[in-house]
Write a protein that holds these residues in place. Sequence first.
Motif, PDB file in Angstrom:
ATOM      1  N   ILE A 109       0.427  -1.188  -0.545  1.00  0.00           N
ATOM      2  CA  ILE A 109       0.359   0.049   0.018  1.00  0.00           C
ATOM      3  C   ILE A 109       0.402   1.522   0.235  1.00  0.00           C
ATOM      4  N   ALA A 110       0.703   1.873  -1.256  1.00  0.00           N
ATOM      5  CA  ALA A 110       1.839   3.367  -1.061  1.00  0.00           C
ATOM      6  C   ALA A 110       0.742   4.680  -0.753  1.00  0.00           C
ATOM      7  N   MET A 111       1.570   4.910   0.344  1.00  0.00           N
ATOM      8  CA  MET A 111       0.885   6.216   1.059  1.00  0.00           C
ATOM      9  C   MET A 111       1.844   7.160   1.427  1.00  0.00           C
ATOM     10  N   PRO A 112       1.400   8.581   1.433  1.00  0.00           N
ATOM     11  CA  PRO A 112       2.803   9.401   1.730  1.00  0.00           C
ATOM     12  C   PRO A 112       2.506   9.329   3.220  1.00  0.00           C
ATOM     13  N   SER A 113       3.765  10.804   3.789  1.00  0.00           N
ATOM     14  CA  SER A 113       3.684  10.467   5.757  1.00  0.00           C
ATOM     15  C   SER A 113       2.363  11.394   5.429  1.00  0.00           C
ATOM     16  N   MET A 249       8.670  -7.918  -7.148  1.00  0.00           N
ATOM     17  CA  MET A 249       7.720  -6.760  -6.894  1.00  0.00           C
ATOM     18  C   MET A 249       6.508  -7.708  -7.428  1.00  0.00           C
ATOM     19  N   GLY A 250       5.984  -8.251  -8.752  1.00  0.00           N
ATOM     20  CA  GLY A 250       5.444  -9.158  -9.728  1.00  0.00           C
ATOM     21  C   GLY A 250       4.404 -10.100  -8.715  1.00  0.00           C
ATOM     22  N   ARG A 251       5.218 -10.180  -8.135  1.00  0.00           N
ATOM     23  CA  ARG A 251       3.886 -10.877  -6.083  1.00  0.00           C
ATOM     24  C   ARG A 251       2.678 -10.423  -5.622  1.00  0.00           C
ATOM     25  N   PHE A 252       3.066  -9.182  -5.376  1.00  0.00           N
ATOM     26  CA  PHE A 252       2.614  -8.025  -4.891  1.00  0.00           C
ATOM     27  C   PHE A 252       0.908  -7.996  -4.993  1.00  0.00           C
ATOM     28  N   LEU A 253       0.320  -7.409  -4.544  1.00  0.00           N
ATOM     29  CA  LEU A 253      -1.133  -6.647  -4.849  1.00  0.00           C
ATOM     30  C   LEU A 253      -0.961  -5.060  -4.467  1.00  0.00           C
ATOM     31  N   TYR A 254      -1.334  -4.305  -5.511  1.00  0.00           N
ATOM     32  CA  TYR A 254      -0.490  -2.725  -4.999  1.00  0.00           C
ATOM     33  C   TYR A 254      -1.754  -2.518  -5.145  1.00  0.00           C
ATOM     34  N   VAL A 255      -1.119  -1.059  -3.839  1.00  0.00           N
ATOM     35  CA  VAL A 255      -2.913  -0.295  -3.664  1.00  0.00           C
ATOM     36  C   VAL A 255      -2.218   1.199  -3.714  1.00  0.00           C
ATOM     37  N   LEU A 256      -2.691   2.059  -4.075  1.00  0.00           N
ATOM     38  CA  LEU A 256      -2.412   3.783  -4.141  1.00  0.00           C
ATOM     39  C   LEU A 256      -3.848   4.285  -4.034  1.00  0.00           C
ATOM     40  N   ILE A 376     -13.146 -11.548  -9.020  1.00  0.00           N
ATOM     41  CA  ILE A 376     -12.864 -11.640 -10.315  1.00  0.00           C
ATOM     42  C   ILE A 376     -13.052  -9.407  -9.924  1.00  0.00           C
ATOM     43  N   ALA A 377     -14.069  -9.306  -9.848  1.00  0.00           N
ATOM     44  CA  ALA A 377     -14.022  -7.353  -9.300  1.00  0.00           C
ATOM     45  C   ALA A 377     -12.858  -7.421  -8.279  1.00  0.00           C
ATOM     46  N   LEU A 378     -12.332  -7.783  -7.251  1.00  0.00           N
ATOM     47  CA  LEU A 378     -11.075  -7.453  -6.532  1.00  0.00           C
ATOM     48  C   LEU A 378      -9.575  -7.084  -7.997  1.00  0.00           C
ATOM     49  N   GLY A 379     -10.150  -8.440  -8.819  1.00  0.00           N
ATOM     50  CA  GLY A 379      -8.690  -8.191  -8.970  1.00  0.00           C
ATOM     51  C   GLY A 379      -9.287  -7.350 -10.239  1.00  0.00           C
ATOM     52  N   ASN A 380      -9.895  -7.822 -10.623  1.00  0.00           N
ATOM     53  CA  ASN A 380     -10.166  -5.712 -11.345  1.00  0.00           C
ATOM     54  C   ASN A 380      -9.552  -4.774 -11.240  1.00  0.00           C
ATOM     55  N   TYR A 381      -9.467  -4.567  -9.897  1.00  0.00           N
ATOM     56  CA  TYR A 381      -9.170  -3.452  -9.353  1.00  0.00           C
ATOM     57  C   TYR A 381      -8.041  -3.133  -8.877  1.00  0.00           C
ATOM     58  N   PHE A 382      -7.319  -4.302  -8.535  1.00  0.00           N
ATOM     59  CA  PHE A 382      -5.677  -4.685  -8.344  1.00  0.00           C
ATOM     60  C   PHE A 382      -5.129  -4.021  -9.518  1.00  0.00           C
ATOM     61  N   ILE A 383      -5.762  -4.934 -11.210  1.00  0.00           N
ATOM     62  CA  ILE A 383      -5.489  -4.418 -12.257  1.00  0.00           C
ATOM     63  C   ILE A 383      -4.695  -2.669 -12.377  1.00  0.00           C
ATOM     64  N   ALA A 384      -6.081  -2.267 -11.970  1.00  0.00           N
ATOM     65  CA  ALA A 384      -6.049  -0.521 -12.498  1.00  0.00           C
ATOM     66  C   ALA A 384      -4.731  -0.326 -10.869  1.00  0.00           C
ATOM     67  N   HIS A 385      -4.676  -0.775  -9.969  1.00  0.00           N
ATOM     68  CA  HIS A 385      -3.544  -0.078  -9.371  1.00  0.00           C
ATOM     69  C   HIS A 385      -2.402  -0.608  -9.739  1.00  0.00           C
ATOM     70  N   ALA A 386      -2.438  -1.910 -10.291  1.00  0.00           N
ATOM     71  CA  ALA A 386      -0.873  -1.940 -10.442  1.00  0.00           C
ATOM     72  C   ALA A 386      -0.576  -1.508 -11.851  1.00  0.00           C
ATOM     73  N   LYS A 387      -0.943  -1.311 -12.691  1.00  0.00           N
ATOM     74  CA  LYS A 387      -0.610   0.170 -13.587  1.00  0.00           C
ATOM     75  C   LYS A 387      -0.458   1.570 -13.291  1.00  0.00           C
ATOM     76  N   ALA A 388      -0.877   1.763 -12.169  1.00  0.00           N
ATOM     77  CA  ALA A 388      -0.847   2.857 -11.594  1.00  0.00           C
ATOM     78  C   ALA A 388       0.699   3.226 -10.755  1.00  0.00           C
ATOM     79  N   ALA A 389       0.991   2.054 -10.230  1.00  0.00           N
ATOM     80  CA  ALA A 389       2.140   1.343  -9.876  1.00  0.00           C
ATOM     81  C   ALA A 389       3.258   1.298 -10.129  1.00  0.00           C
ATOM     82  N   PHE A 390       2.880   0.565 -11.208  1.00  0.00           N
ATOM     83  CA  PHE A 390       3.796   0.760 -12.693  1.00  0.00           C
ATOM     84  C   PHE A 390       4.199   2.233 -12.728  1.00  0.00           C
TER      85      PHE A 390
END
Length: 491
Positions: A109-113, A249-256, A376-390
Motif C-alpha cells: 500500500i503506497a501512501m505518503p507520510s 515485485m510481481g508477486r504483490f497486489l498494489y494499492v494506491l 474477479i471484481a477485486l482482481g480488476n481493482y488490483f489490475i487498475a492499481h498495478a498500472k498506477a504502480a507501474f
Amino acid sequence: MEDEKMNHNTSPANGYSAVDSALSLSKETKWAGSPVQFEFFEHVEFPVDALPETLARMTDQVSDVTQTSVDAAGAVILSMISVAAARKFIVRLVEGEGWVEKNNLYVLIAMPSGERKSAIYSHLSKPVIEFERMIENPLFRTEHGIRVQRYITDDVTPQALIQQLSENDERMALLSTEGGLFDNLNHKHYGNQAKLDVFLRAFTGDRMVIDRKNTSKIILNDPTLTMCIFVQPSVLQALPDRYTGQGFMGRFLYVLPPSKRGHRTTEIKSIPTDLFQSYRELIHHIMKFEPAAPVELALTLEALNKLQEFREWFEIKLRDGEELSHDFLRSWSERIPGQIVRIASLLHVSEQAMFGMPFDDSFERKISEETMNKAIALGNYFIAHAKAAFGCFKSNLEIEDAKYLLEVLKRKQIQKYKRQELWSTVKGKFGTAEKFDSALIILAERGFLRADITKSLRGRNGMSIECHPDLIDRVVEVIPPHTKPKTEQEG
C-alpha cells in the motif's frame, strides 16, 4: 513467466547494453496496440461490497474513523484474513496433479507520510496481535492444537525470516507500516538473488534447503509468507531493477489510495463495539483452526466457468502491444488469475467464519459463482492499481524527462529519426547522453517508440528510432521545463 526487467544503468561502460535491452525488445514488438500513457490512471475505488458483510462494514467504519479512503482498510482486511488462514486451505482447480493455489497474499500500500496509515493498521491488526499474545499461554496452545509460537514479524532480514519460518510451522506474516523490508533488502549483504529467494519461494511454497557454514541444515517444505506493507511512493521510485527483474515485485497486489487531506471531517468517531467484536471473533475463529494438513477447496462448475471467462478475456490483454505486455506489468499480470483464486478462497473462508461455522465435515468446500464474481471484481481493482504502480517505478525526474521527449516527438510529427538527429534537437534540455538514453528507454518500455539496433557502441548515434503511429497527427506545443519565455529583445 518472469521476464527480466530492463537494466536502466546507462553509464558509459554499460550504456549501449541498456538501450539495446530496452529498445531491441521494442523493435521485436509489432504495433499491436496503443502505448501505455503516463496519465492513464483514474482512481478505481476498492469494491467494499465484494467483502463478506462483517468485513465490509469494518472497512467502511475504519475508513470513516480514520478519515481515509476505503482502499487501504479493505486491503489490510484481506491481508489479515490471509494471516489467519495461511497454510490452512488450498484450492485445487482440477482433480489429480494440476493447478493448486495457496491463499497467502503479498500486499503493498503506497501512501505518503501523514495519511494515518498507522491508525488503519492498528485497528485492523488488533485481533491478530491479541491472538499472538493468547498463544503465549501453553495451555491455550495445547487446547486448540496451535503449532506456532508467533505470527508476525516486522523489521527482519532474509536469514532471520528463514529461521522464523522453520520455528513456526513454516508460516509467518510480515506486517509493517514503514516499509523497512526494502531498507533491509537494499543493504549490500541482503539484496542479491540468494537473499531474495525466501521471499520468492514463500509466496508459492517452493521447497527450500539451506546449508550454511557453521549452522545446521534448515529444510522448508512449504514455506508460506503473508505480507502487508505500507510504503511511501518514493520507496517504489528508488527500488533497484533486480527486484522487478527477478519477479519479487510481481508477486504483490498494489494499492494506491487517494488522499483525503483537506477534505476530512474533524468529528472524533469510534468503531461500534459490537462490530469490532464480530470482526475479532471472525479472525480468531479462523486462527484457532489448526488442520493436520491444508483443507482442499474446489470451485463449483459455475465458479470455474466464471474464472475461465475472465482468463480468456484477460489473455488478450497480455498480447504484445497491449498495456499489460510492457515491462514490469508483463511479469505481474501473469500471476493475476492465481491471485484471484487466492482471494476467492479467503472470501469463502471468511464467509463461513462470519457465521461461526466449524471447519469440519460440515464445512462447505466448494467456492460459489457469487464468491468468484466478487474475487474477479477485486482482481480488476488490483489490475487498475498495478498500472498506477507501474508509473511509480521510476524517479519523478526520469519520468518528467521522458514526458518532455514524448512531447517533442509529438510536436515534430516525424515517423523515423536517427538517434543523433533527435539528440541534437534536445541535448540542450538533457545535458548528458545518459539522461537522453534513459528517456528513450522509458518511452520504449511504454511502447511509444522502437529502434533498429544495427550499430556498435561507437556507432550508437546511427541508431534508427521509429515512433508509434499514434504519435503522428498529435501536435502539442512543447515548452522545456525551467526555461523562461524569451523577451522581444532576445527574440
